[in-house]
Motif scaffolding. Sequence first.
Motif, PDB file in Angstrom:
ATOM      1  N   ALA A   9      10.005  11.106   8.334  1.00  0.00           N
ATOM      2  CA  ALA A   9       9.868   9.797   7.700  1.00  0.00           C
ATOM      3  C   ALA A   9       8.584   9.746   6.879  1.00  0.00           C
ATOM      4  O   ALA A   9       7.698  10.597   7.008  1.00  0.00           O
ATOM      5  CB  ALA A   9       9.854   8.698   8.766  1.00  0.00           C
ATOM      6  N   LYS A  10       8.464   8.729   6.042  1.00  0.00           N
ATOM      7  CA  LYS A  10       7.298   8.581   5.175  1.00  0.00           C
ATOM      8  C   LYS A  10       6.281   7.611   5.785  1.00  0.00           C
ATOM      9  O   LYS A  10       5.649   6.824   5.086  1.00  0.00           O
ATOM     10  CB  LYS A  10       7.731   8.100   3.792  1.00  0.00           C
ATOM     11  N   LEU A  11       6.132   7.701   7.106  1.00  0.00           N
ATOM     12  CA  LEU A  11       5.161   6.873   7.801  1.00  0.00           C
ATOM     13  C   LEU A  11       3.766   7.458   7.612  1.00  0.00           C
ATOM     14  O   LEU A  11       3.593   8.679   7.614  1.00  0.00           O
ATOM     15  CB  LEU A  11       5.505   6.799   9.288  1.00  0.00           C
ATOM     16  N   TYR A  12       2.791   6.593   7.464  1.00  0.00           N
ATOM     17  CA  TYR A  12       1.418   7.075   7.294  1.00  0.00           C
ATOM     18  C   TYR A  12       0.479   6.288   8.197  1.00  0.00           C
ATOM     19  O   TYR A  12       0.761   5.156   8.593  1.00  0.00           O
ATOM     20  CB  TYR A  12       0.985   6.994   5.831  1.00  0.00           C
ATOM     21  N   ASP A  13      -0.650   6.899   8.525  1.00  0.00           N
ATOM     22  CA  ASP A  13      -1.589   6.307   9.488  1.00  0.00           C
ATOM     23  C   ASP A  13      -2.582   5.355   8.836  1.00  0.00           C
ATOM     24  O   ASP A  13      -2.538   4.154   9.058  1.00  0.00           O
ATOM     25  CB  ASP A  13      -2.353   7.420  10.220  1.00  0.00           C
ATOM     26  N   ALA A  14      -3.488   5.887   8.063  1.00  0.00           N
ATOM     27  CA  ALA A  14      -4.588   5.090   7.518  1.00  0.00           C
ATOM     28  C   ALA A  14      -4.174   4.374   6.235  1.00  0.00           C
ATOM     29  O   ALA A  14      -3.390   4.903   5.437  1.00  0.00           O
ATOM     30  CB  ALA A  14      -5.786   5.994   7.238  1.00  0.00           C
ATOM     31  N   PRO A  15      -4.687   3.167   5.996  1.00  0.00           N
ATOM     32  CA  PRO A  15      -4.400   2.452   4.741  1.00  0.00           C
ATOM     33  C   PRO A  15      -4.741   3.255   3.505  1.00  0.00           C
ATOM     34  O   PRO A  15      -4.101   3.103   2.464  1.00  0.00           O
ATOM     35  CB  PRO A  15      -5.276   1.200   4.854  1.00  0.00           C
ATOM     36  N   ALA A  16      -5.744   4.140   3.612  1.00  0.00           N
ATOM     37  CA  ALA A  16      -6.143   4.959   2.468  1.00  0.00           C
ATOM     38  C   ALA A  16      -5.048   5.934   2.034  1.00  0.00           C
ATOM     39  O   ALA A  16      -5.085   6.454   0.917  1.00  0.00           O
ATOM     40  CB  ALA A  16      -7.420   5.739   2.803  1.00  0.00           C
ATOM     41  N   LEU A  17      -4.066   6.174   2.909  1.00  0.00           N
ATOM     42  CA  LEU A  17      -2.986   7.113   2.593  1.00  0.00           C
ATOM     43  C   LEU A  17      -1.806   6.438   1.888  1.00  0.00           C
ATOM     44  O   LEU A  17      -0.823   7.096   1.561  1.00  0.00           O
ATOM     45  CB  LEU A  17      -2.491   7.781   3.882  1.00  0.00           C
ATOM     46  N   ALA A  18      -1.898   5.140   1.641  1.00  0.00           N
ATOM     47  CA  ALA A  18      -0.842   4.422   0.921  1.00  0.00           C
ATOM     48  C   ALA A  18      -0.760   4.917  -0.521  1.00  0.00           C
ATOM     49  O   ALA A  18      -1.740   5.446  -1.063  1.00  0.00           O
ATOM     50  CB  ALA A  18      -1.127   2.924   0.944  1.00  0.00           C
ATOM     51  N   PRO A  19       0.397   4.772  -1.173  1.00  0.00           N
ATOM     52  CA  PRO A  19       0.515   5.203  -2.575  1.00  0.00           C
ATOM     53  C   PRO A  19      -0.544   4.570  -3.473  1.00  0.00           C
ATOM     54  O   PRO A  19      -1.038   5.201  -4.399  1.00  0.00           O
ATOM     55  CB  PRO A  19       1.924   4.725  -2.957  1.00  0.00           C
ATOM     56  N   PHE A  20      -0.860   3.317  -3.229  1.00  0.00           N
ATOM     57  CA  PHE A  20      -1.967   2.618  -3.883  1.00  0.00           C
ATOM     58  C   PHE A  20      -2.395   1.510  -2.934  1.00  0.00           C
ATOM     59  O   PHE A  20      -1.619   1.074  -2.066  1.00  0.00           O
ATOM     60  CB  PHE A  20      -1.565   2.068  -5.264  1.00  0.00           C
ATOM     61  N   TRP A  21      -3.625   1.025  -3.061  1.00  0.00           N
ATOM     62  CA  TRP A  21      -4.172   0.135  -2.040  1.00  0.00           C
ATOM     63  C   TRP A  21      -3.331  -1.121  -1.847  1.00  0.00           C
ATOM     64  O   TRP A  21      -3.085  -1.546  -0.713  1.00  0.00           O
ATOM     65  CB  TRP A  21      -5.604  -0.277  -2.411  1.00  0.00           C
ATOM     66  N   LEU A  22      -2.865  -1.731  -2.933  1.00  0.00           N
ATOM     67  CA  LEU A  22      -2.116  -2.971  -2.836  1.00  0.00           C
ATOM     68  C   LEU A  22      -0.813  -2.794  -2.064  1.00  0.00           C
ATOM     69  O   LEU A  22      -0.268  -3.759  -1.515  1.00  0.00           O
ATOM     70  CB  LEU A  22      -1.831  -3.519  -4.238  1.00  0.00           C
ATOM     71  N   TYR A  23      -0.336  -1.551  -1.979  1.00  0.00           N
ATOM     72  CA  TYR A  23       0.913  -1.289  -1.250  1.00  0.00           C
ATOM     73  C   TYR A  23       0.799  -1.663   0.219  1.00  0.00           C
ATOM     74  O   TYR A  23       1.791  -2.022   0.851  1.00  0.00           O
ATOM     75  CB  TYR A  23       1.305   0.185  -1.388  1.00  0.00           C
ATOM     76  N   ASN A  24      -0.408  -1.600   0.763  1.00  0.00           N
ATOM     77  CA  ASN A  24      -0.613  -1.978   2.163  1.00  0.00           C
ATOM     78  C   ASN A  24      -0.211  -3.431   2.419  1.00  0.00           C
ATOM     79  O   ASN A  24       0.154  -3.787   3.544  1.00  0.00           O
ATOM     80  CB  ASN A  24      -2.073  -1.761   2.567  1.00  0.00           C
TER      81      ASN A  24
END
Length: 327
Positions: free
Chosen positions: A127-142
């Motif tokens: 799956a495309k699950l990620y841990d830290a917010p910094a790993l999002a495609p772009f910050w606003l995606y969080n």
Amino acid sequence: MDIVLEVFDTFLFDRLYATALPGSVAGYGKHVVNDATSTFSSMRELPTAAYPSTQLWKLEPSELFGLVVYFICATLSYLFIFDHATFTHPKYLKNQVALEIRQASMALPVMAIFTVPFFVGEVRGYAKLYDAPALAPFWLYNLLQFPFFICFTDFFIYWIHRGLHHPYVYKTLHKPHHKWIMPTPYASHAFHPLDGFAQSVPYHVFPFIFPLNKIAYVILFAFINIWTVFIHDGEYVANSRIINGAACHTMHHLYFNYNYGQFTTLWDRFGGSYRKPNEELFRRESKMSKHEWERQCKEMETVQKEVEGDDDRDYGDEARRLQKKVL
């Protein structure tokens, strides 16, 4: 849901497994022995794929988590929000709460089995699950991932739910949930297992298509369960043309072929299945009136006959007995 698995591992499963089937540490490095408990399954340094037989029974803590959330939220809603005068409604079933709890308790464990492949994919990293917010495609995606998840799942659940009302599958799969004409919060998860699983598929598919923060996934999972209880609690707060609240969902349980949406009314409007809740529902003196109930029952019985044929529900004398007690 691997965060949920990690929590259950740490505080429950590893301890139980270590007690039941302690493993030998022979052949493993000292650093592994010192850092692990007495079971192979607890050795974080070792790949879990090497021990599939010891891991399979732990693959669906999310459904255990869901069961806990269901009972807590449904009970709180039942005690503090749900209007117990509903017991006196002519379409309230005999022993309904007990039947709802029984149905949900039977359905959720089976649903857990059906969702194992999704959960295995998540813990194996597909799956495309990620841990830290910094790993999002772009910050606003969080932030955007929350409304994006809701919109994505709302669209697909609408069509899945509508499909479950097709005559070929309705009586077998979806009728068990429509047994509750006047649902209580405990009816929220009282499905046929295949019905509940089918409507949950969009939730499980989303993180395999789009990035999703692991913490956000847990938050959304809890929200979904709470929302499902909320739309069955009979407390008609949201008189909105957009939000598919309890009033909209009551229309669905009463009249079957309307308001299939989960979170919004958008796709019901698009699909021509939206029905505006009766204004009487938003005033307690009218929503609990004999005149309103008689009107509801008359229309409901007409639609029910068209959809299901003979009504095999057991209403018994429960409503009449409680009507004297409550009113």
